[in-house]
Write a protein that holds these residues in place. Sequence first.
Motif, short mmCIF file in Angstrom:
data_model
loop_
_atom_site.label_atom_id
_atom_site.label_comp_id
_atom_site.label_asym_id
_atom_site.label_seq_id
_atom_site.Cartn_x
_atom_site.Cartn_y
_atom_site.Cartn_z
N TYR A 158 0.83 -1.20 0.00
CA TYR A 158 0.00 0.00 0.00
C TYR A 158 0.87 1.26 0.00
N LYS A 159 1.91 1.25 0.81
CA LYS A 159 2.72 2.46 0.98
C LYS A 159 3.99 2.46 0.12
N GLY A 160 4.38 1.30 -0.42
CA GLY A 160 5.65 1.20 -1.11
C GLY A 160 6.77 0.90 -0.12
N LYS A 161 7.89 0.39 -0.63
CA LYS A 161 8.97 -0.01 0.28
C LYS A 161 10.31 0.00 -0.45
N THR A 162 11.33 0.41 0.26
CA THR A 162 12.71 0.29 -0.21
C THR A 162 13.47 -0.60 0.77
N ALA A 163 14.11 -1.62 0.24
CA ALA A 163 14.81 -2.57 1.11
C ALA A 163 16.24 -2.76 0.62
N LYS A 164 17.17 -2.91 1.54
CA LYS A 164 18.56 -3.19 1.23
C LYS A 164 18.93 -4.57 1.74
N PHE A 165 19.80 -5.25 1.00
CA PHE A 165 20.24 -6.58 1.43
C PHE A 165 21.64 -6.82 0.89
N ALA A 166 22.35 -7.71 1.57
CA ALA A 166 23.72 -8.05 1.18
C ALA A 166 23.68 -9.22 0.20
N SER A 167 24.45 -9.10 -0.86
CA SER A 167 24.51 -10.15 -1.88
C SER A 167 25.95 -10.60 -2.06
N VAL A 247 26.11 -4.58 -1.37
CA VAL A 247 24.81 -4.19 -0.82
C VAL A 247 23.92 -3.73 -1.97
N LEU A 248 22.81 -4.41 -2.14
CA LEU A 248 21.86 -4.08 -3.20
C LEU A 248 20.60 -3.49 -2.60
N GLU A 249 19.87 -2.75 -3.40
CA GLU A 249 18.65 -2.08 -2.95
C GLU A 249 17.53 -2.35 -3.94
N ILE A 250 16.37 -2.72 -3.42
CA ILE A 250 15.20 -2.90 -4.27
C ILE A 250 14.11 -1.93 -3.84
N TYR A 251 13.37 -1.45 -4.82
CA TYR A 251 12.27 -0.53 -4.56
C TYR A 251 10.97 -1.17 -5.02
#
Length: 444
Positions: A158-167, A247-251
């Motif tokens: 509903y609000k949208g999200k940005t997440a970071k994770f280690a690859s 470190v990658l980021e997905i939106y």
Amino acid sequence: MLPSTPDSHFLTTNRSWLVDATADDIDLYGVLGVEKGATKAEIKKAYHKAALSSHPDKVPETEREEAEVKFKAVSRAYEILYDDNKRHLYDTHGMSAFDPRSGQGMGGEVDLDDILAHMFFGGGGGPTGTFNGGPGLKRPRKGRDEEQEYQVTLEELYKGKTAKFASTKNVICAHCKGTGGKEKAKPKECATCQGSGVITGLRAIGPGLVTQQSMPCSNCKGTGSVYKEKDRCKKCKGNRVTEEKKVLEIYIPRGSKAGDRIVLEGEADQVPDQEPGDIVFTLSEEPHEVFTRAGADLQASLEITLAESLGGVDRVVLKHLDGRGIHIRQPRGRILRPHQVLKVPGEGMPHKKSDARGDLYLVVHVEFPEDDWAKDGDRVAQLEKLLPAHPTPISADLVDEVDFEADADLDEFGAGSGDPRSGSGWVDEDGDEEEEGTPQCTQQ
């Protein structure tokens, strides 16, 4: 081009029996000798017949090269046409659906040699078809995508999200530039595959039936050559790649839904002489305890008391996905009935890349008081004065006062009768009634 082996030479000079110029011309039904509308049983029967007639062990030695190619062709045709999903892809897009560069039939030119490699040697995006640039089979120009599921809540959608994770992924060795050897060192021909980068093994495809399948040589990893241990790159130990953490980021845009794909282009493992694949996240929506989603619309229960049902509602009835309270005002005298549906325009999910929103549907659920809530007869009498009068009594010459069960289930209505008007509509197929069209005994 295909390697200069007996099989590939036959394909290069005699492949007109199967293909002409493009993947669309490859007729798998013709390979098996069946019609396009053939059943799975007909496809299986035709395959067994074709596999036996073209098996390399069943023909003279002078015809063995051609038989090996035909045997692989009918095996590949059977593998695709007997599988419902693969057959649908083939019927829709042709062999380009199995070309990793074409996006499963979504356009783009098709390289005939890639298609033939896929047809006869199991080439493509899978683990048995990606070769690392040696003199073996032509490998895809792009590496395999890495796909995984990503769980998200309805609030995040509903609000949208940005997440970071280690690859952690493989990258081309910076020290040797992906050669695997020291500077000026020369590799030698791989003894396992004789420099072809490919070895051949057998794979079972049915009871008593096997097919030959080529795969990357495990000794040289498909390159056709190896370095002596003393000549190998000290950093990658001859593997041509090293591990790297990033470190990658997905939106996730607001309004996204389950099944949407978030693509991080070129972030998959790197392979020498090959464009890296993508990391692809497929969104999976977690169940929500309050809201149910369908498209851009939301549905929730409107829990009210009997007094509110009869006397009106004027309060916050639920908290929305962004934390806002949703206030409902129902004027006195306007009754809210069980299972009535209220529509709140514009309070559903947001549309992606738009200010528009879906609607919110509230289904009324009335909470009735517990049994014996009004043991005092005076209170019941007062309530009866406030509520509409009792209906006119039904007149009958004979009246029976009956007992009843207060917790019955309508699914029991007509259960087991086979009558479509029954509560569950379920028919016992193993019952005593004979199925329609079943031969019946003749009375003597």
